[in-house]
Design an enzyme around this catalytic site. Structure first.
Site, PDB file in Angstrom:
ATOM      1  N   LYS A 211     -89.390  39.222   8.161  1.00  0.00           N
ATOM      2  CA  LYS A 211     -89.254  37.879   8.747  1.00  0.00           C
ATOM      3  C   LYS A 211     -89.237  36.865   7.605  1.00  0.00           C
ATOM      4  CE  LYS A 211     -88.821  35.420  12.475  1.00  0.00           C
ATOM      5  NZ  LYS A 211     -87.657  35.590  13.350  1.00  0.00           N
ATOM      6  N   SER A 417     -83.823  36.392  16.947  1.00  0.00           N
ATOM      7  CA  SER A 417     -85.172  35.874  17.140  1.00  0.00           C
ATOM      8  C   SER A 417     -85.319  35.292  18.552  1.00  0.00           C
ATOM      9  CB  SER A 417     -85.502  34.848  16.045  1.00  0.00           C
ATOM     10  OG  SER A 417     -86.892  34.779  15.829  1.00  0.00           O
TER      11      SER A 417
END
Length: 631
Positions: A211, A417
């Site tokens: 991430k 996401s």
């Protein structure tokens, strides 16, 4: 005497006379203004009737010119009224909708009046390769139907060229050029500037080693995990790009790739002439000026002295008026509704170009409550955003399914996401092989600036009733215990994310975690890992939704985009401003032009997503599902 006294009018005092006079003046002004406005409206209507716009005649053997300018988008980023007025004042937002471009190409395929298509792609901007490949597929289908497609450009970037390469013939201006360079993703990193120079401490909390969205705020370079993941999905998309170009131009993909490595020597050999180099590489068929191209089209088609180009032609906007029905709203057939979720996901009501937790949810709710709507396609082109706003939208998807209405997701260029969060519960997820998706991870950031304030001699001090009172004040150092609270919230968010994906995709949490961890995938890689169901674009998703709703053949149902409705006044202004009469009356008036220019809202400078998120009120601990993952 008494009778005479009774009929004498009573004199008003000076204050009363002043108030009455002011009121009469105000009333007169009001009536005058309304009468003038009414007179102006009458003049406008009479002028419109006298110069009523007629559709551009569409004759046999016409060349359809598709040369839109601006970015390819799912929906316009401004409302129709502002867009129409902007066209008249020269402040139009340069955008072309994917749906309009596809409709023009699909309609031309079976339209006997359209002999060929002139494609100008060098005026367009593309944000990704998924939507671009969908347009390319429509061009290929047009050619398969027997329609000639000629592409022309002055300069091509590699995305523009991918679409131009689908034509039967590709021409370039002799002074033009193009360079195929590959895909890259380079970002600026701010840690040294923020922390060392300014004294701003950015505290990052996340789950998932891949991430990388917030890395620029806490690092001076990309992490090894970020580079590994980015290169993996970019190589997949780039190899597909080379294959698409090679197939369209009847070349070898390996030769194309080798040509990029030897490009400096090749360009030097032709004296730095990029246009000639493109011809030698067989990327274009020849070099022509616009005038030479127009002569070629006139020879092949029909010359037209009344046309500026000398060719019998029609623009895409004019052609769309021939193939769209103004009576669509009165169509009683069942509907497949499309709801567009394009842009960052933010809370509340948001304008087009941004996904609003409330505004997008209300569109899905409207589709659920409309009896004519039998199935819904959620078109997602989003890097994600706020967790709660994403969850609001996901709940509406679940509610649609509970109401018995199938929901199919069509992923555009990017559905990562939070974009994946709102997609995961659909009955079916479609993506292009070059869609960017995944990034199932979560992060949060908290800036603290006490060291910044110390640099200018400012200090923070005070008291609180508990040890955590004022703990989220950014002018104070972040306590480790508060950091522990934030990380707990982030961990909980990740468990929710992976748990919901596992439930929606009928997988174990462990299986989802293995392909999550914030890692980004291409559409092809996502399908291999069970995050995407099928390959296909918007048209494929719409057909699947209709099949799931058992609507029968295409002629028995219609497609409808669910968008915020215009008020009657907005519809009138937009329609009139878009008409030839409106443009003639208003566009030529310097006075009206000036008034409209002042009335149009000024474009706001875009803020960074993180700054937008931090500036929103509410919970001081806010989780974010966002992906900065476009090349």
């Amino acid at each position: 005497m008494s009778a005479t006294h009774a009929t004498t009018p009573r004199r008003r005092g000076p204050i009363t006379r002043v108030v009455a006079g002011a009121w009469n003046a105000l009333d007169f002004s009001r009536r005058l203004v309304f009468n003038l406005l009414f007179l102006l409206l009458v003049i406008v209507v009479l002028f419109a009737l006298a110069t009523a716009e007629r559709a551009h005649p569409l004759l046999d053997r016409t060349t359809l010119v598709i040369a839109p300018e601006g970015a390819l988008v799912e929906q316009f980023s401004v409302d129709p009224v502002t867009r129409s007025l902007g066209r008249m004042t020269g402040q139009d937002t340069a955008e072309v909708r994917l749906r309009d471009l596809l409709l023009a190409l699909e309609s031309a395929k079976d339209d006997k009046r359209i002999e060929r298509v002139l494609l100008r792609t060098d005026r367009m901007a593309f944000s990704g390769y998924a939507s671009l490949r969908e347009v390319a597929a429509a061009v290929t289908e047009l050619r398969a139907a027997g329609k000639q497609v000629v592409a022309f450009g002055e300069y091509f970037d590699q995305a523009q060229y991918l679409l131009a390469a689908q034509a039967d013939e590709v021409y370039m201006d002799p002074q033009g050029g193009m360079v195929l360079e590959g895909l890259g993703r380079y970002r600026q990193y701010y840690r040294e500037g923020l922390q060392d120079k300014l004294g701003v401490d950015i505290h990052l909390f996340k789950v998932g080693e891949f991430k990388s969205a917030a890395e620029p705020y806490v690092r001076d370079d990309a992490s090894p995990e970020s580079k590994q993941a980015d290169l993996f999905w970019m190589n997949d998309i780039w190899q597909r790009f080379l294959g698409d170009v090679a197939r369209a131009r009847k070349l070898d993909a390996a030769t194309l790739a080798a040509g990029i490595d030897t490009m400096p020597a090749g360009i030097e050999a032709v004296g730095g002439d990029l246009a000639r180099y493109a011809v030698e590489q067989k990327l274009v068929d020849g070099l022509k000026t616009v005038e030479e191209l127009q002569l070629l089209l006139a020879e092949r088609g029909v010359a037209d002295e009344d046309s500026d180009s000398g060719v019998r032609e029609i623009t895409m906007d004019a052609y769309l008026k021939h193939v769209t029905s103004p009576l669509a709203d009165a169509d009683a057939r069942p509907q497949v509704a499309v709801v567009v979720a394009e842009g960052q996901i933010m809370g509340g009501q948001q304008k087009p170009g941004t996904v609003g937790g409330e505004s997008t949810s209300s569109l899905l709710r409207a589709a659920r409550d409309d009896e004519k709507v039998k199935a819904v396609v959620l078109r997602v082109d989003s890097p994600g955003g706020e967790v709660f706003a994403s969850e609001q939208i996901r709940r509406e998807v679940v509610a649609l399914k509970a109401a018995g209405k199938p929901v199919v997701v069509s992923m555009g260029d990017l559905a990562a996401s939070g974009g994946y969060w709102i997609s995961m519960d659909a009955d079916r997820i479609y993506a292009d092989e070059s869609t960017i998706t995944g990034s199932i991870g979560i992060f949060g950031m908290f800036p603290s600036i006490p060291r910044t304030l110390e640099k200018i001699g400012v200090h923070t001090d005070g008291v609180g009733t508990t040890r955590f009172a004022g703990a989220f004040d950014p002018t104070r150092p972040l306590q480790p215990e508060v950091g522990q609270v934030i990380q707990s919230v982030i961990d909980k968010g990740y468990r929710e994310f992976t748990g919901k994906v596992a439930s929606a995709r009928n997988r174990t949490v462990e299986a989802i975690d293995a392909v999550a961890r914030g890692r980004v995938w291409s559409g092809a890689q996502a399908k291999e890992r069970g995050l995407v169901d099928e390959f296909g674009g918007l048209r494929t998703a719409v057909a699947d939704a209709a099949r799931r709703a058992e609507l029968g053949d295409a002629g028995k149902w219609r497609l409808r985009y669910v968008e915020k409705p215009l008020s009657p006044f907005e519809s009138f202004v937009s329609g009139f401003a878009s008409s030839r009469a409106g443009q003639s009356l208003l566009g030529r008036s310097e006075f009206v032009h000036g008034l409209l220019a002042k009335a149009l809202p000024q474009a706001e400078q875009e803020l960074r997503f993180v700054e937008q998120t931090l500036s929103r009120g509410g919970n001081p601990v806010k989780a974010v599902v966002h992906c900065f993952c476009m090349p």
